[in-house]
Scaffold this active site. Structure first.
Site, PDB file in Angstrom:
ATOM      1  N   ASN A 172     -60.898  -5.667   5.539  1.00  0.00           N
ATOM      2  CA  ASN A 172     -61.055  -4.784   4.374  1.00  0.00           C
ATOM      3  C   ASN A 172     -60.092  -3.629   4.551  1.00  0.00           C
ATOM      4  O   ASN A 172     -60.382  -2.675   5.274  1.00  0.00           O
ATOM      5  CB  ASN A 172     -62.501  -4.295   4.275  1.00  0.00           C
ATOM      6  N   LYS A 192     -61.112  -1.989   8.036  1.00  0.00           N
ATOM      7  CA  LYS A 192     -62.337  -2.471   8.647  1.00  0.00           C
ATOM      8  C   LYS A 192     -62.170  -3.958   8.949  1.00  0.00           C
ATOM      9  O   LYS A 192     -61.592  -4.699   8.151  1.00  0.00           O
ATOM     10  CB  LYS A 192     -63.524  -2.268   7.706  1.00  0.00           C
ATOM     11  N   ARG A 226     -60.902  -8.659   1.524  1.00  0.00           N
ATOM     12  CA  ARG A 226     -61.418  -7.973   0.347  1.00  0.00           C
ATOM     13  C   ARG A 226     -60.234  -7.435  -0.451  1.00  0.00           C
ATOM     14  O   ARG A 226     -59.358  -6.754   0.083  1.00  0.00           O
ATOM     15  CB  ARG A 226     -62.320  -6.807   0.758  1.00  0.00           C
ATOM     16  N   HIS A 254     -67.046  -3.259  -7.164  1.00  0.00           N
ATOM     17  CA  HIS A 254     -68.220  -3.533  -6.333  1.00  0.00           C
ATOM     18  C   HIS A 254     -68.836  -4.895  -6.639  1.00  0.00           C
ATOM     19  O   HIS A 254     -70.011  -5.138  -6.352  1.00  0.00           O
ATOM     20  CB  HIS A 254     -69.308  -2.453  -6.509  1.00  0.00           C
ATOM     21  N   GLY A 261     -73.144   4.817  -3.281  1.00  0.00           N
ATOM     22  CA  GLY A 261     -72.527   5.324  -2.069  1.00  0.00           C
ATOM     23  C   GLY A 261     -71.551   6.404  -2.463  1.00  0.00           C
ATOM     24  O   GLY A 261     -71.702   7.035  -3.513  1.00  0.00           O
ATOM     25  N   GLY A 285     -68.688   5.814  -3.485  1.00  0.00           N
ATOM     26  CA  GLY A 285     -68.380   5.201  -4.767  1.00  0.00           C
ATOM     27  C   GLY A 285     -69.670   4.589  -5.290  1.00  0.00           C
ATOM     28  O   GLY A 285     -70.466   4.057  -4.509  1.00  0.00           O
ATOM     29  N   ARG A 306     -65.841  11.650  -7.190  1.00  0.00           N
ATOM     30  CA  ARG A 306     -65.366  11.255  -8.524  1.00  0.00           C
ATOM     31  C   ARG A 306     -66.328  11.748  -9.592  1.00  0.00           C
ATOM     32  O   ARG A 306     -67.548  11.737  -9.417  1.00  0.00           O
ATOM     33  CB  ARG A 306     -65.227   9.741  -8.619  1.00  0.00           C
ATOM     34  N   GLY A 317     -78.246   4.167  -1.916  1.00  0.00           N
ATOM     35  CA  GLY A 317     -79.316   3.362  -2.499  1.00  0.00           C
ATOM     36  C   GLY A 317     -80.278   2.817  -1.472  1.00  0.00           C
ATOM     37  O   GLY A 317     -81.485   2.720  -1.711  1.00  0.00           O
ATOM     38  N   ASN A 374     -80.730   4.171   1.700  1.00  0.00           N
ATOM     39  CA  ASN A 374     -81.231   5.140   2.677  1.00  0.00           C
ATOM     40  C   ASN A 374     -81.838   6.412   2.102  1.00  0.00           C
ATOM     41  O   ASN A 374     -82.516   7.135   2.830  1.00  0.00           O
ATOM     42  CB  ASN A 374     -80.094   5.523   3.628  1.00  0.00           C
ATOM     43  N   GLU A 415     -71.475  -7.262   1.905  1.00  0.00           N
ATOM     44  CA  GLU A 415     -70.257  -7.766   1.290  1.00  0.00           C
ATOM     45  C   GLU A 415     -69.448  -8.609   2.255  1.00  0.00           C
ATOM     46  O   GLU A 415     -68.800  -9.594   1.860  1.00  0.00           O
ATOM     47  CB  GLU A 415     -69.422  -6.588   0.792  1.00  0.00           C
TER      48      GLU A 415
END
Length: 411
Positions: free
Chosen positions: A11, A18, A92, A181, A211, A213, A242, A334, A336, A386
């Site tokens: 990614n 990553k 990704r 996403h 998150g 994003g 954003r 979402g 945590n 993902e």
């Protein structure tokens, strides 16, 4: 596909990479790591394999190629068995435009298509291309597979993705809503169907990936029919830095009345707004929750706006779907933030939602499942994965002549 097969998942971000080695059948993680601050003097890489965490400093200004070279020469060289089990590299890719509604083996045509979408994802697609090029050089015998964030949303109907602009802008230039996403929304859709004991092609959910994003998707019969992000990841919900939805006239006002140039407007909306801009403190939800508890007004306002905007989108997507089998929370916030879930669900009480406080608190610690009361609309917390989706797709596309491929066990 052999039961011992592994997939390397990459990614590539604009300044990070990553990586993970994953069993595509079970989702078990054998190796994970990240290269950070790429292109800067303090570039570094860290990884975990077999419970042992390690890190190293990379050469100054190292890029994605150097991370992959380090992964091959220094990390995988210590784990020969793991390297020998690799059957594919899964990448990704943020933006595939209208060309891809599913994952594909990478060839010259695919690379050209990713390049054509650079204008739609200028920070991400160039990095993906670098990663694919570097991985192809490092693993010339393994297939490279591109998994697109936009693919899941290619099922949206025209009324959901066409902007109310002159149609020629779509026809001639591809200006439309694409959504992001998608890999995460696809995973939680499939997992929600399992938890609800429904076939995937019959499940109807509202999926909120929250998150730094953030996006929300309406899923009808297992397919995306609307989503909050648009041409770029800027549209929709309030995010870490954003703005999400704003009046388009604001952009003209900033330019004509306040002398902002295009770069300044872009930086303002993408890097200085959202939770950070409202709170004037942080884009990290955990920091804001603590600060709000301590009486910080800006932190409280940022959280209130974040939850209010999300609740409005959820309400709107109830109008999109014929029925809603479950509302699903996923992503770092979402999964945590019990506070965010509680505030959003409280806003939705008119639609039959109510939170079970004990279940909601337990979900903070990775517990998957419902957080609603017995009499209220179903609300689920599902940790996203993902990387596993990318690994599965890559393994399914492995050609029969690939090393380590076992045709007798391919599903």
């Amino acid at each position: 596909m052999s039961s011992s097969s592994q997939v390397l998942v990459l990614n590539c971000g604009s300044s990070s990479l990553k990586f993970a080695v994953i069993d595509p059948h079970s989702g078990c993680l054998s190796l994970s790591g990240i290269g950070e601050s790429l292109g800067q003097r303090e570039a570094s890489v860290s990884w975990k394999c077999g419970g042992e965490r390690q890190s190293a400093i990379l050469p100054a200004n190292a890029r994605h190629t150097e991370v992959i070279r380090f992964l091959v020469d220094e990390v995988l060289s210590q784990h020969d068995k793991l390297r020998d089990q690799l059957v594919a590299i899964g990448h990704r890719v943020v933006h595939g435009g209208e060309k891809f509604s599913h994952s594909v083996l990478v060839d010259d045509a695919v690379l050209n298509a990713i390049q054509e979408c650079v204008a739609l994802a200028p920070l991400h697609n160039p990095a993906h291309l670098q990663g694919i090029e570097a991985a192809s050089a490092a693993f010339p015998d393994l297939p490279q597979v591109a998994v697109f964030d936009t693919a899941f949303h290619q099922s949206m109907p025209r009324q959901a993705y066409i902007y109310a602009l002159p149609y020629t802008l779509y026809r001639d230039h591809g200006i439309r809503r694409y959504g992001m996403h998608g890999t995460s929304h696809r995973f939680v859709t499939e997992r929600a169907a399992e938890l609800l004991n429904l076939p995937v092609n019959e499940v109807n959910i509202i999926s909120a990936h929250l998150g730094n994003g953030a996006s929300i998707t309406a899923v009808h019969n297992g397919r995306s029919v609307d989503t909050s992000m648009g041409l770029t990841p800027l549209e929709g919900l309030v995010m870490g830095t954003r703005s999400g939805d704003v009046d388009p006239g604001l952009l003209m006002h900033l330019g004509s009345r306040m002398d902002y140039c295009l770069k300044e407007i872009n930086d303002l909306l993408n890097k200085k707004s959202g939770l950070l801009g409202i709170s004037e403190l942080s884009n990290d939800c955990r920091t804001l929750e603590q600060a709000a508890t301590d009486g910080h007004d800006g932190a409280q306002l940022a959280l209130d706006i974040f939850c209010y905007r999300l609740a409005k989108y959820i309400g709107a997507y109830h109008a999109v779907l014929p029925q809603v089998d479950a509302l699903v929370f996923t992503g770092g916030i979402g999964e945590n933030s019990s506070l965010v879930r509680q505030k959003v669900i409280q806003q939705l009480r008119g639609l039959g939602y109510a939170v079970d406080d004990e279940k909601n608190i337990r979900a903070r610690f990775g517990e998957e499942g419902p957080i609603n009361t017995d009499q209220s609309a179903v609300t689920l917390v599902i940790p996203t994965n993902e990387e596993w989706v990318i690994a599965r797709d890559a393994a399914e596309l492995v050609p029969p002549d690939t090393p380590n491929h076992d045709p007798s066990s391919r599903e």
